[in-house]
Design an enzyme around this catalytic site. Sequence first.
Site, PDB file in Angstrom:
ATOM      1  N   GLU A 225       0.817  -1.219   0.000  1.00 57.91           N
ATOM      2  CA  GLU A 225       0.000   0.000   0.000  1.00 57.91           C
ATOM      3  C   GLU A 225       0.843   1.259   0.000  1.00 57.91           C
ATOM      4  O   GLU A 225       0.514   2.234  -0.682  1.00 57.91           O
ATOM      5  CB  GLU A 225      -0.928   0.011   1.225  1.00 57.91           C
ATOM      6  CG  GLU A 225      -2.024   1.089   1.163  1.00 57.91           C
ATOM      7  CD  GLU A 225      -1.603   2.456   1.663  1.00 57.91           C
ATOM      8  OE1 GLU A 225      -2.351   3.418   1.446  1.00 57.91           O
ATOM      9  OE2 GLU A 225      -0.505   2.591   2.275  1.00 57.91           O
ATOM     10  N   ASP A 246      -8.280   2.441   6.859  1.00 53.23           N
ATOM     11  CA  ASP A 246      -6.946   3.020   6.974  1.00 53.23           C
ATOM     12  C   ASP A 246      -7.051   4.275   7.843  1.00 53.23           C
ATOM     13  O   ASP A 246      -8.126   4.849   8.011  1.00 53.23           O
ATOM     14  CB  ASP A 246      -6.380   3.343   5.586  1.00 53.23           C
ATOM     15  CG  ASP A 246      -4.859   3.282   5.551  1.00 53.23           C
ATOM     16  OD1 ASP A 246      -4.231   3.460   6.616  1.00 53.23           O
ATOM     17  OD2 ASP A 246      -4.298   3.085   4.458  1.00 53.23           O
TER      18      ASP A 246
HETATM   19 ZN   LIG Z   1      -2.081   3.514   5.459  1.00 52.19          ZN
END
Ligand SMILES: [Zn+2]
Length: 349
Positions: A225, A246
Amino acid sequence: MSQLPAVDSEYLLNLLADLLNTPSPTGYAGKGIELVDQAMQEFSFLSSVRTRKGALVTTWDGAANDSPRGMTAHADTLGAMVKEIKPNGRLKLTRIGGFAWNTVEGEGCTVFSSQGESIRGSILLTKASGHVHGSKVNELKRDDDNMEVRLDARTVEAEQTRELGIQVGDFVAFDPRVEMVNGFIRSRHLDDKACIACICAAIKAIHAAGQKPAQTTTFHISNYEEVGHGAASGFPSNLAELVTVDMAAVGEGQTSDEFHATLCVKDSGGPYHYGLNQHMRKLAEEFDIPYKVDIYPYYGSDGEAFWRAGGDVAVALIGPGVDASHNYERTHTDALVATTQWIIAYLLN
Ligand SMILES: [Zn+2]
């Protein structure tokens, strides 16, 4: 107000501490992924596979499967690689992910050699000593050329460092320095290990209540990511929705804080999916989840990685407020519990 299954915050925080203390810089996130795999294996009703890229994909069969859902969080973190072994035996680094050098200045680190050795050291300015360099310690620009790793080994030249087994390309992880005080969790890499712990705690809570998700759900724990393409692949082709979990960006001008979960409606990649956002807001209201709605000025997510890769699904982004993100981060248990409740509400409805 409707009731949600209770969150086991002790389980959540223990798993989080284990994750934070497991080094997993992008490109070398295997140990982090392995730990999440083990946590998922404690739930016999889940089935997991690893993608060829190295992500963990875990499926939970739901009451229905006509609108399958995905949920993603990432196990990889910021880090570095050895770019050069310098003539003085110290290491020049190249950064992995988006962070400023001053955020890791003075931090302890571990170099992972390709032969499996772990060598300790610390990240310092090349002109670090105030007694030697005077005002230059303050004035020198923190950039790739002016930062180096001082190894905790007897080496003053490149050859001695090579004899330690260190080579160009070796991964470097920063010490997380995990500390939990008064409900606060202070550590590097809460982004995004905090959200993995929230997902696992949500699964545990739903199962303990004898329930299961409304729709078959794919949990995607990504390993790339921080460089922008973590969740670009790895979902079933009939996926209808993807909720990215997130961290929320806390700071001046932001609504997010360390005590709430946030719905991000726009970041650097543009707006998220309006319909799924509305659904997440409705759930937060219905279940009395402490939440904020916010926009992140410098931020991209794995949900957008999937969109960019061609994913034809609704995407939303939720997560706990994290102060000083991509720095020495901090959040509070309240934000983690709120995020977990939101995940539970989404999965069950
Ligand atoms: Zn992150």
